[in-house]
Design an enzyme around this catalytic site. Structure first.
Site, PDB file in Angstrom:
ATOM      1  N   CYS B  16       0.848  -1.198   0.000  1.00 44.41           N
ATOM      2  CA  CYS B  16       0.000   0.000   0.000  1.00 44.41           C
ATOM      3  C   CYS B  16       0.884   1.249   0.000  1.00 44.41           C
ATOM      4  O   CYS B  16       1.870   1.263   0.717  1.00 44.41           O
ATOM      5  CB  CYS B  16      -0.877  -0.024   1.256  1.00 44.41           C
ATOM      6  SG  CYS B  16      -1.781   1.502   1.559  1.00 44.41           S
ATOM      7  N   PRO B  17       0.598   2.298  -0.728  1.00 41.46           N
ATOM      8  CA  PRO B  17      -0.602   2.533  -1.538  1.00 41.46           C
ATOM      9  C   PRO B  17      -0.414   2.192  -3.019  1.00 41.46           C
ATOM     10  O   PRO B  17      -1.210   2.622  -3.846  1.00 41.46           O
ATOM     11  CB  PRO B  17      -0.799   4.038  -1.383  1.00 41.46           C
ATOM     12  CG  PRO B  17       0.606   4.573  -1.372  1.00 41.46           C
ATOM     13  CD  PRO B  17       1.457   3.506  -0.712  1.00 41.46           C
TER      14      PRO B  17
END
Lengths: 131, 188
Positions: B16-17
């Site tokens: 992530c992201p």
């Protein structure tokens, strides 16, 4: 619903940098207009040299391995991505003066402004976040 | 079994992201109504992509796991509802099961991935884009109940069938998106 996300970055550690830039890039990818106001130690996150080796919090150095294993992007990578997606960086003029820094000490493409510059953007932003 | 998709995106190994950021970029190359398959190993990507799709206005179809890789299916731009429906002959969700039991065909014109994640047992899948080439698979003498998620694609498909000489065609409203009965994810 507001289409703006306003972030204040006021701390200069590696963890702080991830909090700021992960939220910023995720928001930008969700088609939000994002501005980050860098103040006090937060200026480290966009300082040409400092951003390359931001410190881990004391006693948390062992997380370095975890970051590598999870294949987390580096801070300079995240910064580049954020800028590419249109995230606006505002350096705090007052802090820069106090610390004897000029715009040239920072990565390209930042704006320099005072508190009002940020407030003007943040007045109709939701959420506003502080790290 | 792999599903037919328009664009595949490899986000394996990324944290992530990144899956979101890369999906957002990849969407530029996907046309409205097309399906993207996002391949990810980040466990958080399921919740993230679902929330992201809803926030940006895409249709999150579903996620399946294959050999430790999460395959997320998203259809670009969920704007089915805004188009005016023109086909005059319609039938409600509630009526078609009984009508099909006496010999009609439930024709599902959604994309293959949408069909795979939930369809009416016994319905026939021909995605809208393939309809014209696959008309021979349908019997003109039978009633055809055309269904999609919101009644928009099926409206267009019903018009197309009528043009091609099908006389007993109905657009099913409101469509699978408002289906209250069981849906199957068995594929033949």
């Amino acid at each position: 619903m507001s289409n703006k996300v306003a972030i204040i970055a006021s701390n200069g550690g590696l963890f702080d940098a991830y909090k700021v830039f992960n939220i910023a890039t995720a928001a930008a990818a969700t088609e939000k207009e994002v501005s980050i106001f860098f103040t006090f130690e937060g200026l480290n996150l966009i300082h040409k040299q400092s951003m390359q080796q931001l410190p881990m919090p004391e006693g948390r150095e062992h997380f370095a391995e975890g970051f590598e294993k999870a294949n987390v992007p580096s801070i300079p990578q995240l910064v580049e991505m954020a800028q590419e997606m249109g995230v606006k960086f505002i350096g705090c003029q007052m802090t820069m003066d106090v610390m004897g820094l000029t715009k040239e000490d920072f990565i390209d493409g930042i704006e320099v402004g005072g508190a009002v510059t940020f407030l003007e953007f943040a007045k109709d932003a939701a959420p506003s976040l502080t790290f | 079994m792999s599903l037919k998709v328009d664009v595949k995106l490899d986000c394996k190994g990324l944290a992530c992201p990144m899956p979101i950021v890369k999906t957002k970029k990849a969407m530029n190359d996907v046309n409205d109504g097309q399906i993207i398959e996002v391949q990810a190993t980040d466990k958080g990507s399921t919740a993230d992509l679902k929330a992201w799709s809803e926030s940006v206005g895409h249709q999150y179809i579903g996620t399946k796991e294959e050999n430790g890789v999460l395959l997320h299916y998203i259809r670009k731009n969920d704007d089915d509802n805004v188009v005016e429906k023109k086909f005059a002959s319609t039938i409600t969700n509630g009526e078609i099961i009984d009508r099909a039991a006496s010999g009609g065909i439930i024709l599902d014109v959604r994309e293959e991935a949408e069909y795979a994640f939930g369809h009416i047992e016994g319905s026939k899948s021909i995605p809208m884009g393939e309809l014209e080439d696959r008309l021979v698979e349908l019997d003109k003498d039978k009633e055809v109940y055309v269904i999609c998620r919101t009644g928009t694609r099926s409206d267009l498909a019903a018009q197309k069938l009528a043009e091609k000489g099908f006389t007993k065609v109905y657009n099913v409203l409101p469509g699978i998106g408002s289906w209250h009965g069981d849906l199957s994810n068995e594929l033949k």
